[in-house]
Design a protein around this motif. Structure first.
Motif, PDB file in Angstrom:
ATOM      1  N   VAL A   1       0.866  -1.224   0.171  1.00  0.00           N
ATOM      2  CA  VAL A   1       0.017  -0.051   0.030  1.00  0.00           C
ATOM      3  C   VAL A   1       0.753   1.374   0.074  1.00  0.00           C
ATOM      4  O   VAL A   1       0.797   2.375  -0.746  1.00  0.00           O
ATOM      5  N   ILE A   2       1.985   1.375   0.635  1.00  0.00           N
ATOM      6  CA  ILE A   2       2.894   2.245   0.907  1.00  0.00           C
ATOM      7  C   ILE A   2       3.606   2.660  -0.616  1.00  0.00           C
ATOM      8  O   ILE A   2       3.468   3.585  -1.009  1.00  0.00           O
ATOM      9  N   ASP A   3       4.061   1.341  -0.975  1.00  0.00           N
ATOM     10  CA  ASP A   3       4.602   1.554  -2.379  1.00  0.00           C
ATOM     11  C   ASP A   3       3.710   2.201  -3.402  1.00  0.00           C
ATOM     12  O   ASP A   3       4.096   2.993  -4.133  1.00  0.00           O
ATOM     13  N   GLY A   4       2.446   1.621  -3.413  1.00  0.00           N
ATOM     14  CA  GLY A   4       1.572   2.072  -4.314  1.00  0.00           C
ATOM     15  C   GLY A   4       1.229   3.518  -4.085  1.00  0.00           C
ATOM     16  O   GLY A   4       1.053   4.197  -5.145  1.00  0.00           O
ATOM     17  N   GLY A   5       1.137   3.954  -3.088  1.00  0.00           N
ATOM     18  CA  GLY A   5       1.025   5.647  -2.660  1.00  0.00           C
ATOM     19  C   GLY A   5       2.021   6.404  -3.309  1.00  0.00           C
ATOM     20  O   GLY A   5       1.674   7.399  -3.765  1.00  0.00           O
ATOM     21  N   ILE A   6       3.258   5.913  -3.096  1.00  0.00           N
ATOM     22  CA  ILE A   6       4.643   6.723  -3.596  1.00  0.00           C
ATOM     23  C   ILE A   6       4.427   6.620  -5.048  1.00  0.00           C
ATOM     24  O   ILE A   6       4.604   7.607  -5.776  1.00  0.00           O
ATOM     25  N   ALA A   7       4.085   5.523  -5.710  1.00  0.00           N
ATOM     26  CA  ALA A   7       4.042   5.410  -7.078  1.00  0.00           C
ATOM     27  C   ALA A   7       3.146   6.275  -7.858  1.00  0.00           C
ATOM     28  O   ALA A   7       3.015   6.855  -8.741  1.00  0.00           O
ATOM     29  N   THR A   8       1.720   6.419  -7.100  1.00  0.00           N
ATOM     30  CA  THR A   8       0.613   7.109  -7.602  1.00  0.00           C
ATOM     31  C   THR A   8       1.145   8.668  -7.543  1.00  0.00           C
ATOM     32  O   THR A   8       1.003   9.369  -8.488  1.00  0.00           O
ATOM     33  N   PHE A   9       1.820   8.917  -6.484  1.00  0.00           N
ATOM     34  CA  PHE A   9       2.256  10.249  -6.547  1.00  0.00           C
ATOM     35  C   PHE A   9       3.288  10.677  -7.447  1.00  0.00           C
ATOM     36  O   PHE A   9       3.154  11.833  -8.142  1.00  0.00           O
ATOM     37  N   ARG A  10       4.239   9.625  -7.735  1.00  0.00           N
ATOM     38  CA  ARG A  10       5.442   9.950  -8.629  1.00  0.00           C
ATOM     39  C   ARG A  10       4.866   9.984  -9.967  1.00  0.00           C
ATOM     40  O   ARG A  10       5.123  10.919 -10.802  1.00  0.00           O
TER      41      ARG A  10
ATOM     42  N   ALA B   1      -1.849  11.758  -2.105  1.00  0.00           N
ATOM     43  CA  ALA B   1      -1.325  10.351  -2.216  1.00  0.00           C
ATOM     44  C   ALA B   1       0.131  10.113  -1.397  1.00  0.00           C
ATOM     45  O   ALA B   1       0.271   9.338  -0.836  1.00  0.00           O
ATOM     46  N   MET B   2       1.028  11.159  -1.537  1.00  0.00           N
ATOM     47  CA  MET B   2       2.268  11.026  -1.101  1.00  0.00           C
ATOM     48  C   MET B   2       2.079  11.194   0.479  1.00  0.00           C
ATOM     49  O   MET B   2       2.785  10.840   1.396  1.00  0.00           O
ATOM     50  N   ARG B   3       1.374  12.245   0.843  1.00  0.00           N
ATOM     51  CA  ARG B   3       0.843  12.616   2.248  1.00  0.00           C
ATOM     52  C   ARG B   3       0.478  11.266   2.957  1.00  0.00           C
ATOM     53  O   ARG B   3       0.831  11.036   4.160  1.00  0.00           O
ATOM     54  N   GLU B   4      -0.430  10.613   2.366  1.00  0.00           N
ATOM     55  CA  GLU B   4      -1.031   9.290   2.826  1.00  0.00           C
ATOM     56  C   GLU B   4      -0.185   8.214   2.753  1.00  0.00           C
ATOM     57  O   GLU B   4       0.010   7.552   4.121  1.00  0.00           O
TER      58      GLU B   4
ATOM     59  N   GLU C   1      14.726  13.389  -6.740  1.00  0.00           N
ATOM     60  CA  GLU C   1      15.926  12.821  -6.354  1.00  0.00           C
ATOM     61  C   GLU C   1      15.462  12.610  -4.947  1.00  0.00           C
ATOM     62  O   GLU C   1      15.822  11.175  -4.608  1.00  0.00           O
ATOM     63  N   ALA C   2      14.834  13.229  -4.163  1.00  0.00           N
ATOM     64  CA  ALA C   2      14.222  12.729  -2.640  1.00  0.00           C
ATOM     65  C   ALA C   2      13.325  11.513  -3.078  1.00  0.00           C
ATOM     66  O   ALA C   2      13.560  10.778  -1.956  1.00  0.00           O
ATOM     67  N   LEU C   3      12.600  11.577  -3.977  1.00  0.00           N
ATOM     68  CA  LEU C   3      11.826  10.215  -4.366  1.00  0.00           C
ATOM     69  C   LEU C   3      12.659   9.117  -4.405  1.00  0.00           C
ATOM     70  O   LEU C   3      12.398   8.105  -4.106  1.00  0.00           O
ATOM     71  N   ASP C   4      13.345   9.370  -5.405  1.00  0.00           N
ATOM     72  CA  ASP C   4      14.461   8.195  -5.850  1.00  0.00           C
ATOM     73  C   ASP C   4      15.059   7.508  -4.505  1.00  0.00           C
ATOM     74  O   ASP C   4      15.250   6.335  -4.427  1.00  0.00           O
ATOM     75  N   ALA C   5      15.607   8.497  -3.411  1.00  0.00           N
ATOM     76  CA  ALA C   5      16.372   7.889  -2.452  1.00  0.00           C
ATOM     77  C   ALA C   5      15.277   7.165  -1.680  1.00  0.00           C
ATOM     78  O   ALA C   5      15.757   6.173  -0.951  1.00  0.00           O
ATOM     79  N   LEU C   6      13.854   7.814  -1.374  1.00  0.00           N
ATOM     80  CA  LEU C   6      13.399   7.024  -0.627  1.00  0.00           C
ATOM     81  C   LEU C   6      12.729   5.646  -1.035  1.00  0.00           C
ATOM     82  O   LEU C   6      12.798   4.854  -0.501  1.00  0.00           O
ATOM     83  N   VAL C   7      12.529   5.704  -2.434  1.00  0.00           N
ATOM     84  CA  VAL C   7      12.209   4.490  -3.068  1.00  0.00           C
ATOM     85  C   VAL C   7      13.525   3.390  -2.901  1.00  0.00           C
ATOM     86  O   VAL C   7      13.112   2.130  -2.665  1.00  0.00           O
ATOM     87  N   ALA C   8      14.491   3.703  -3.311  1.00  0.00           N
ATOM     88  CA  ALA C   8      15.921   2.949  -3.277  1.00  0.00           C
ATOM     89  C   ALA C   8      16.021   2.408  -1.584  1.00  0.00           C
ATOM     90  O   ALA C   8      16.189   1.358  -1.444  1.00  0.00           O
ATOM     91  N   LEU C   9      15.585   3.242  -0.597  1.00  0.00           N
ATOM     92  CA  LEU C   9      15.769   2.890   0.952  1.00  0.00           C
ATOM     93  C   LEU C   9      14.727   1.881   1.159  1.00  0.00           C
ATOM     94  O   LEU C   9      15.148   0.895   1.811  1.00  0.00           O
TER      95      LEU C   9
ATOM     96  N   ALA D   1       6.767  23.234   1.276  1.00  0.00           N
ATOM     97  CA  ALA D   1       7.040  24.695   0.618  1.00  0.00           C
ATOM     98  C   ALA D   1       6.479  24.529  -0.869  1.00  0.00           C
ATOM     99  O   ALA D   1       6.618  25.657  -1.562  1.00  0.00           O
ATOM    100  N   GLY D   2       5.928  23.619  -1.295  1.00  0.00           N
ATOM    101  CA  GLY D   2       5.240  23.684  -2.696  1.00  0.00           C
ATOM    102  C   GLY D   2       6.320  23.612  -3.748  1.00  0.00           C
ATOM    103  O   GLY D   2       6.287  24.071  -4.886  1.00  0.00           O
ATOM    104  N   SER D   3       7.453  23.041  -3.217  1.00  0.00           N
ATOM    105  CA  SER D   3       8.514  22.956  -4.271  1.00  0.00           C
ATOM    106  C   SER D   3       8.832  21.661  -5.065  1.00  0.00           C
ATOM    107  O   SER D   3       8.858  20.545  -4.170  1.00  0.00           O
ATOM    108  N   ARG D   4       9.071  21.692  -6.354  1.00  0.00           N
ATOM    109  CA  ARG D   4       9.352  20.345  -6.791  1.00  0.00           C
ATOM    110  C   ARG D   4      10.929  20.343  -7.233  1.00  0.00           C
ATOM    111  O   ARG D   4      11.373  19.406  -7.541  1.00  0.00           O
ATOM    112  N   ALA D   5      11.560  21.253  -6.807  1.00  0.00           N
ATOM    113  CA  ALA D   5      13.204  21.312  -6.813  1.00  0.00           C
ATOM    114  C   ALA D   5      13.713  20.144  -5.852  1.00  0.00           C
ATOM    115  O   ALA D   5      13.416  20.027  -4.749  1.00  0.00           O
ATOM    116  N   GLY D   6      14.479  19.202  -6.729  1.00  0.00           N
ATOM    117  CA  GLY D   6      15.028  18.154  -5.903  1.00  0.00           C
ATOM    118  C   GLY D   6      13.914  17.011  -5.506  1.00  0.00           C
ATOM    119  O   GLY D   6      14.391  15.955  -4.901  1.00  0.00           O
ATOM    120  N   LEU D   7      12.683  17.185  -5.771  1.00  0.00           N
ATOM    121  CA  LEU D   7      11.782  16.224  -5.381  1.00  0.00           C
ATOM    122  C   LEU D   7      12.071  14.794  -5.954  1.00  0.00           C
ATOM    123  O   LEU D   7      11.832  13.683  -5.349  1.00  0.00           O
TER     124      LEU D   7
END
Length: 172
Positions: A13-22, A34-37, A97-105, A89-95
């Motif tokens: 479920v967690i992986d699915g929420g992250i994938a939906t957001f991405r 989706a990412m907040r959830e 990369e941050a998602l890549d890092a989270l998914v890899a972890l 912050a409503g920022s997509r800068a570096g988002l």
């Protein structure tokens, strides 16, 4: 469902929420909810493991495996904090990369956890703990202010094992 199945189902479920957001980042309106959830569910999942599951698995030869999972949880918590700060912050800068890092972890962590620790759950959890876990996973909430033991500000950041845990071989 047994404890192993319940925890693994939450991983999906967690992986699915992250994938939906991405996937939504390619569009005009990212599905931030989706990412907040997914973030809230992952934090709650970490709590359930650290407070209900890991204490039962720390005995014998799983102490070091639990320590590794606690370290991973700290890294996951920090990755979530970084993503949450970008969303706030409503920022997509570096988002990306941050998602890549989270998914890899998550991929690395979940693989180890499911193979090494979850395989021992039915033996290690007494019926009362298994029921508390199932009940919490159904409708439990992360306590206000709780932080993963190995995350900045967590209870386990002051020593090797933290959180009052002492390895069974007497060091720490």
């Amino acid at each position: 469902m047994n404890s192993k199945s319940l925890l693994e189902a939450e991983h999906h479920v967690i992986d699915g929420g992250i994938a939906t957001f991405r996937a939504s980042l390619a569009g005009e309106e990212p599905k931030v909810s989706a990412m907040r959830e997914a973030s809230a569910l992952l934090r709650r999942h970490i709590y359930a493991e650290e407070e209900l599951v890991f204490p039962k698995l720390r005995a014998g030869n799983l102490a070091m495996a639990v320590f590794v999972m606690l370290r991973d949880h700290g890294a996951l918590w920090e990755a979530l904090d970084a993503i949450d700060a970008k969303l706030d912050a409503g920022s997509r800068a570096g988002l990306d990369e941050a998602l890549d890092a989270l998914v890899a972890l998550l991929q690395k962590h979940n693989g180890k956890e499911e193979i090494v620790l979850y395989a021992e759950l039915e033996r290690a959890l007494d019926p009362a703990t298994a029921e508390r876990l199932a009940s919490f996973l159904r409708d439990g909430a992360l306590p206000e202010g709780w932080v993963a033991a190995k995350a900045p500000g967590g209870a386990g950041t002051d020593g090797m094992f933290g959180g009052g845990f002492r390895p069974p071989f007497g060091r720490g």
